[in-house]
Motif scaffolding. Sequence first.
Motif, PDB file in Angstrom:
ATOM      1  N   GLN A 368      25.512  40.181  24.807  1.00  0.00           N
ATOM      2  CA  GLN A 368      25.542  41.399  25.620  1.00  0.00           C
ATOM      3  C   GLN A 368      26.833  41.430  26.418  1.00  0.00           C
ATOM      4  OE1 GLN A 368      21.954  41.991  27.877  1.00  0.00           O
ATOM      5  NE2 GLN A 368      22.897  43.479  29.258  1.00  0.00           N
ATOM      6  N   SER A 369      27.478  42.594  26.448  1.00  0.00           N
ATOM      7  CA  SER A 369      28.714  42.781  27.212  1.00  0.00           C
ATOM      8  C   SER A 369      28.620  44.061  28.014  1.00  0.00           C
ATOM      9  CB  SER A 369      29.932  42.849  26.286  1.00  0.00           C
ATOM     10  OG  SER A 369      30.125  41.644  25.596  1.00  0.00           O
ATOM     11  N   LEU A 370      29.412  44.124  29.060  1.00  0.00           N
ATOM     12  CA  LEU A 370      29.533  45.356  29.824  1.00  0.00           C
ATOM     13  C   LEU A 370      30.581  46.251  29.176  1.00  0.00           C
ATOM     14  CD1 LEU A 370      29.543  43.857  33.425  1.00  0.00           C
ATOM     15  CD2 LEU A 370      27.615  44.929  32.248  1.00  0.00           C
ATOM     16  N   ALA A 371      30.474  47.540  29.424  1.00  0.00           N
ATOM     17  CA  ALA A 371      31.475  48.468  28.909  1.00  0.00           C
ATOM     18  C   ALA A 371      32.820  48.186  29.568  1.00  0.00           C
ATOM     19  CB  ALA A 371      31.030  49.900  29.182  1.00  0.00           C
ATOM     20  N   PRO A 372      33.924  48.437  28.857  1.00  0.00           N
ATOM     21  CA  PRO A 372      35.245  48.273  29.481  1.00  0.00           C
ATOM     22  C   PRO A 372      35.338  49.055  30.780  1.00  0.00           C
ATOM     23  CG  PRO A 372      35.465  48.663  27.122  1.00  0.00           C
ATOM     24  CD  PRO A 372      34.022  48.890  27.454  1.00  0.00           C
ATOM     25  N   ALA A 373      35.993  48.463  31.765  1.00  0.00           N
ATOM     26  CA  ALA A 373      36.063  49.097  33.082  1.00  0.00           C
ATOM     27  C   ALA A 373      37.356  48.701  33.773  1.00  0.00           C
ATOM     28  CB  ALA A 373      34.868  48.690  33.932  1.00  0.00           C
ATOM     29  N   ASP A 374      37.871  49.605  34.594  1.00  0.00           N
ATOM     30  CA  ASP A 374      39.045  49.293  35.406  1.00  0.00           C
ATOM     31  C   ASP A 374      38.664  48.535  36.667  1.00  0.00           C
ATOM     32  OD1 ASP A 374      40.834  50.582  33.687  1.00  0.00           O
ATOM     33  OD2 ASP A 374      40.421  52.524  34.605  1.00  0.00           O
ATOM     34  N   ARG A 375      37.379  48.652  37.067  1.00  0.00           N
ATOM     35  CA  ARG A 375      36.939  48.035  38.311  1.00  0.00           C
ATOM     36  C   ARG A 375      35.541  47.475  38.109  1.00  0.00           C
ATOM     37  NH1 ARG A 375      37.018  51.664  43.700  1.00  0.00           N
ATOM     38  NH2 ARG A 375      35.108  52.474  42.765  1.00  0.00           N
ATOM     39  N   LEU A 376      35.332  46.220  38.518  1.00  0.00           N
ATOM     40  CA  LEU A 376      34.074  45.537  38.239  1.00  0.00           C
ATOM     41  C   LEU A 376      33.814  44.505  39.331  1.00  0.00           C
ATOM     42  CD1 LEU A 376      32.137  45.853  35.785  1.00  0.00           C
ATOM     43  CD2 LEU A 376      33.240  43.856  34.788  1.00  0.00           C
ATOM     44  N   ALA A 377      32.555  44.297  39.670  1.00  0.00           N
ATOM     45  CA  ALA A 377      32.181  43.259  40.645  1.00  0.00           C
ATOM     46  C   ALA A 377      30.955  42.509  40.148  1.00  0.00           C
ATOM     47  CB  ALA A 377      31.896  43.883  42.010  1.00  0.00           C
ATOM     48  N   MET A 378      30.936  41.204  40.368  1.00  0.00           N
ATOM     49  CA  MET A 378      29.832  40.346  39.966  1.00  0.00           C
ATOM     50  C   MET A 378      29.477  39.399  41.104  1.00  0.00           C
ATOM     51  SD  MET A 378      30.846  39.328  36.057  1.00  0.00           S
ATOM     52  CE  MET A 378      31.047  40.565  34.775  1.00  0.00           C
ATOM     53  N   MET A 379      28.209  39.022  41.160  1.00  0.00           N
ATOM     54  CA  MET A 379      27.709  38.154  42.215  1.00  0.00           C
ATOM     55  C   MET A 379      27.197  36.846  41.619  1.00  0.00           C
ATOM     56  SD  MET A 379      24.551  38.922  44.902  1.00  0.00           S
ATOM     57  CE  MET A 379      25.457  40.087  45.930  1.00  0.00           C
ATOM     58  N   SER A 380      27.295  35.767  42.401  1.00  0.00           N
ATOM     59  CA  SER A 380      26.724  34.476  42.028  1.00  0.00           C
ATOM     60  C   SER A 380      25.969  33.905  43.215  1.00  0.00           C
ATOM     61  CB  SER A 380      27.827  33.500  41.593  1.00  0.00           C
ATOM     62  OG  SER A 380      27.286  32.239  41.259  1.00  0.00           O
ATOM     63  N   ASN A 381      24.757  33.434  42.967  1.00  0.00           N
ATOM     64  CA  ASN A 381      23.910  32.861  44.019  1.00  0.00           C
ATOM     65  C   ASN A 381      23.884  31.349  43.965  1.00  0.00           C
ATOM     66  OD1 ASN A 381      23.079  35.277  45.157  1.00  0.00           O
ATOM     67  ND2 ASN A 381      21.144  35.370  44.040  1.00  0.00           N
ATOM     68  N   SER A 382      23.863  30.722  45.139  1.00  0.00           N
ATOM     69  CA  SER A 382      23.675  29.267  45.250  1.00  0.00           C
ATOM     70  C   SER A 382      22.785  28.999  46.451  1.00  0.00           C
ATOM     71  CB  SER A 382      25.016  28.542  45.432  1.00  0.00           C
ATOM     72  OG  SER A 382      25.854  28.725  44.317  1.00  0.00           O
ATOM     73  N   PHE A 383      21.707  28.262  46.231  1.00  0.00           N
ATOM     74  CA  PHE A 383      20.748  27.958  47.296  1.00  0.00           C
ATOM     75  C   PHE A 383      20.522  26.451  47.359  1.00  0.00           C
ATOM     76  CE2 PHE A 383      19.108  32.093  45.432  1.00  0.00           C
ATOM     77  CZ  PHE A 383      19.852  32.887  46.295  1.00  0.00           C
ATOM     78  N   ALA A 384      20.292  25.940  48.575  1.00  0.00           N
ATOM     79  CA  ALA A 384      20.246  24.490  48.748  1.00  0.00           C
ATOM     80  C   ALA A 384      19.102  24.061  49.651  1.00  0.00           C
ATOM     81  CB  ALA A 384      21.566  24.001  49.342  1.00  0.00           C
TER      82      ALA A 384
END
Length: 401
Positions: A368-384
């Motif tokens: 699975q891929s996202l459509a081509p984009a000029d602007r994109l943001a992604m999040m990553s979670n880390s819990f401890a």
Amino acid sequence: MARHAFYLSSLGIISALGNGKAETAATLAGRRTAAMIKRSGFLPNRDAILGSVTADLPALPPQLSAHDTRNNRLLWAAASQIGDEIEELIATYGRQRIGVLIGTSTSGIEEGTNYYQHRIETGAFPETFRYEHQEIGSPSAFLKDAFKLGGPAHSVSTACSSSAKAFASGMRLLKADICDAVLVGGVDSLCRLTVGGFDTLQSLSTSICNPMSRNRDGINIGEGAALFILRKDAGDIELLGVGESSDAYHPNAPHPDGVGAARAMRTALAHAGLTADEIAYINLHGTATPLNDVMEAKAVTEVLGSNVPASSTKPLTGHSLGAAGAIEAAIIWLSLSENKTGAPLPQHRWDGERDDDIPELNLVSAQQSLAPADRLAMMSNSFAFGGSNVSVILGKGWTTS
């Protein structure tokens, strides 16, 4: 919207996914097999499946032999991949203006275990014994010495959120104009202390971990290192925001409703100046423990909704503890690097058996891929442990000069 620019201009990485960006990307795409290996010697009574670095690690230069641990060799492997870029930084800014921030939880504990075992068996420590190998600050001190840097150098050790929190600390050094650039990342190596400790907590899986499944039974421990150059002046991938929280609900269990996790995610969005619908993908903490997966799914659906593509990559890396935040940030860094042609998303690998107690998420399917984009943001979670929660947002195309 004009934003204060922070860039992650370079990446070096080594983990169970492979050695370097190309191998890592190929494994994530399914073209290579991750090194999730059944190994003996870490538990007294059985084997354990561990995310292992199988590449030959480079020896440290002779002048750095006092720092010689597996942890530092992993970090050196990652640093060597971006060594030319680091030397260019030094030429541009000078050694005094470059800092080091490394997240870790193991440091040289395995070497320390071997030293003490030798002492029990022989009555004396070996000649190679160095107490400082076990110090949490060891990886940062090593990198500072390796590149003869004069800026601040320290380690962050908050268990599984360590290297994600290092991004926040690095941003603060840049904002305060203490540094012009920071080497920021994380490293952890396999050791009997952590594998045995999680086994005592009854948190180790008997197979490759199975996040979000009703059949999940715990984590696999992993090892690796990821190192970035964080700077204000140049780079394609942007560090848009970091959100930190502490729910302090229990020493080793998260708040069951994901209160602290949700707060970290909202804080990251606010820091980045983004809305929830501007997050195109989230890399879940996704440990495959009974408590984590329920609370994280609750937090994600509460903050981002149930439609955002999501996956856990720990079945491919193991849980690399203090290095996990940096390695998983590296995974979205690699996806964002291809956003012009359609950012590839790492598949959520599990048995497909839903748990009715877990809010349904939009788990990423194969290829699975996202459509081509000029602007994109992604999040990553880390819990401890102790409720130390961090969400990191990376992007491309958001900042303006």
